[in-house]
Design a protein around this motif. Structure first.
Motif, short mmCIF file in Angstrom:
data_model
loop_
_atom_site.label_atom_id
_atom_site.label_comp_id
_atom_site.label_asym_id
_atom_site.label_seq_id
_atom_site.Cartn_x
_atom_site.Cartn_y
_atom_site.Cartn_z
N TYR A 351 0.81 -1.21 0.00
CA TYR A 351 0.00 0.00 0.00
C TYR A 351 0.84 1.27 0.00
CZ TYR A 351 -4.16 -2.80 1.00
OH TYR A 351 -5.19 -3.69 0.93
N THR A 352 2.07 1.19 0.48
CA THR A 352 2.88 2.40 0.61
C THR A 352 3.94 2.52 -0.47
OG1 THR A 352 4.28 1.24 2.23
CG2 THR A 352 2.49 2.58 3.10
N ASN A 353 3.88 1.67 -1.51
CA ASN A 353 4.77 1.85 -2.65
C ASN A 353 4.47 3.16 -3.35
OD1 ASN A 353 6.41 -0.38 -2.54
ND2 ASN A 353 5.19 -1.61 -3.94
N PRO A 354 5.50 3.91 -3.76
CA PRO A 354 5.26 5.21 -4.40
C PRO A 354 4.72 5.04 -5.82
CG PRO A 354 7.59 4.68 -4.48
CD PRO A 354 6.94 3.61 -3.64
N PRO A 355 4.00 6.06 -6.31
CA PRO A 355 3.58 6.05 -7.72
C PRO A 355 4.81 6.01 -8.64
CG PRO A 355 2.48 7.80 -6.49
CD PRO A 355 3.55 7.26 -5.61
N ASP A 356 4.60 5.62 -9.90
CA ASP A 356 5.71 5.45 -10.82
C ASP A 356 6.52 6.72 -11.04
OD1 ASP A 356 5.18 2.79 -11.14
OD2 ASP A 356 4.12 2.99 -13.04
N ASP A 357 5.84 7.89 -11.10
CA ASP A 357 6.60 9.11 -11.36
C ASP A 357 7.54 9.45 -10.23
OD1 ASP A 357 4.52 9.77 -9.64
OD2 ASP A 357 4.37 11.82 -10.39
N ILE A 358 7.13 9.15 -8.99
CA ILE A 358 8.01 9.38 -7.84
C ILE A 358 9.12 8.34 -7.80
CG2 ILE A 358 8.11 9.41 -5.32
CD1 ILE A 358 5.34 10.63 -5.30
N ALA A 359 8.77 7.08 -8.06
CA ALA A 359 9.79 6.03 -8.06
C ALA A 359 10.85 6.31 -9.13
CB ALA A 359 9.13 4.67 -8.31
N ALA A 360 10.42 6.80 -10.30
CA ALA A 360 11.36 7.12 -11.37
C ALA A 360 12.30 8.25 -10.98
CB ALA A 360 10.61 7.47 -12.65
#
Length: 366
Positions: A351-360
């Motif tokens: 649930y706390t994984n970041p969205p793709d744009d933040i992870a990138a």
């Protein structure tokens, strides 16, 4: 029956008989009706697999090889596609089947006549399938902003726009409940509620429930929210959720409540829908439809492909809320457990994984 000791009842070596005994004595009346139905369904699938493969359902013939083969069958072809063809079953669902089968054989081991399971519990040596890495499903901040923009204008999407309605005061479709749908979206994004938790809410769980007081309150809450595993928690409401709920309670809900018998649910179906439940309570599936339509309206107005959502699901809002809460609370585990109704580490990480744009962005300059 061949292989049975003398004077033993053939029913003692019947998988179907033992399955029914287990369901009657250890499941029905102990677990909820929904869980009982699922356990029964999973165990009967195994019974059909054994009978179809061996030509009989002798309990003593169930071996590790048979359980392993069933696990692999489910993983490869345990589901049915829309066209009726076999389709793979998700690893988590396969493991759920194995867990229910293991519980059955543990119970049988404790109650079966001596010597029936000569080789022990056949499920003990069958490993669960490895689960895939959790995939982040939280929306990016830009996507959340445009979703809320669409929701704030949702009434215009429900207006009658035919030629005969031109020049008249704006009027919505009979079944449309734009203020309710706006409240649903803000509740999902602002509380992380599951869809079943949302439709299970009653009006008396909202504190305060008066629209005027709700608009002014800074600590409005939903009490006794019933989650998985018979858990119960309190959920606080942010500004957007409070305002959206107050609008719905003041303008739309009274009419739908008056047309229902014992309308205790917080969120009600439109009174004009003939097939709605007698008490007016929404179904969990209807939340999928409402949220999916919001996603469709959003993408229809979105030229930027990076902001498009594809299929918007209620659980996407839960992931988005969880990630935002994790950031705001400084990754406070106790707060995440309390507000999400989950203590499992794997789910908290999911649930706390970041969205793709933040992870990138994490690796942009590395």
């Amino acid at each position: 029956m061949v292989g049975l000791p003398e004077r033993r009842d053939p029913a003692d070596d019947s998988l179907s008989v033992w399955t029914e005994r287990y369901l009657d004595l250890a499941v029905r009346g102990v677990r909820s009706a929904k869980v009982t139905a699922k356990i029964s369904r999973h165990l009967r699938r195994f019974g059909a697999w054994i009978t179809g493969g061996l030509g009989h359902d002798r309990l003593s013939a169930v071996t590790v090889r048979e359980v392993s083969a069933w696990r692999d069958h489910l993983a490869a072809a345990g589901n049915r596609g829309r066209d009726g063809t076999a389709a793979p079953m998700a690893a988590a669902t396969v493991n759920n089947h194995l867990a229910h089968l293991s519980a059955l054989f543990s119970w049988i081991s404790a109650h079966a006549p001596e010597g029936l399971l000569r080789h022990g519990d056949p499920t003990k040596q069958v490993a669960s399938l490895p689960l895939p890495a959790p995939q982040p499903r939280a929306l990016a901040a830009a996507q959340v902003r445009t979703v809320k923009n669409v929701v704030d204008r949702i009434e215009t999407f429900h207006e009658l726009k035919g030629r005969r309605h031109r020049g008249t005061a704006a009027r919505a479709h009979a079944h449309a409940r734009p203020l309710r749908d706006r409240a649903i979206v803000y509740l999902l994004f602002g509380t992380g509620l599951r869809r079943a938790e949302l439709v299970g809410l009653d009006l008396d769980q909202l504190q305060p429930a008066d629209p005027g007081r709700l608009r002014q309150a800074k600590k409005a809450r939903l009490t006794g929210v019933r989650g998985k595993g018979r858990t119960s928690r309190t959920v606080f409401l942010g500004r957007d959720a409070r305002q959206a709920l107050a609008d719905y309670l003041q303008q739309e809900r009274p009419g739908d409540a008056a047309a229902s018998t014992g309308a205790t649910a917080l969120l009600l179906s439109a009174a004009s829908i003939a097939a709605r439940r007698p008490d007016g309570r929404l179904s969990a599936r209807s939340i999928n439809t409402i949220v999916g339509e919001i996603g469709r309206l959003h993408d229809a107005q979105m030229a930027d492909p990076e902001r498009r959502l594809g299929t918007l699901r209620p659980h996407d809002a839960r992931h988005t809320f969880a990630y935002a809460l994790s950031q705001t609370s400084g990754h406070n585990r106790a707060e995440l457990e309390r507000r999400l109704g989950h203590a499992n580490d794997r789910y908290l990480r999911l649930y706390t994984n970041p969205p793709d744009d933040i992870a990138a962005s994490y690796v942009e300059d590395l």
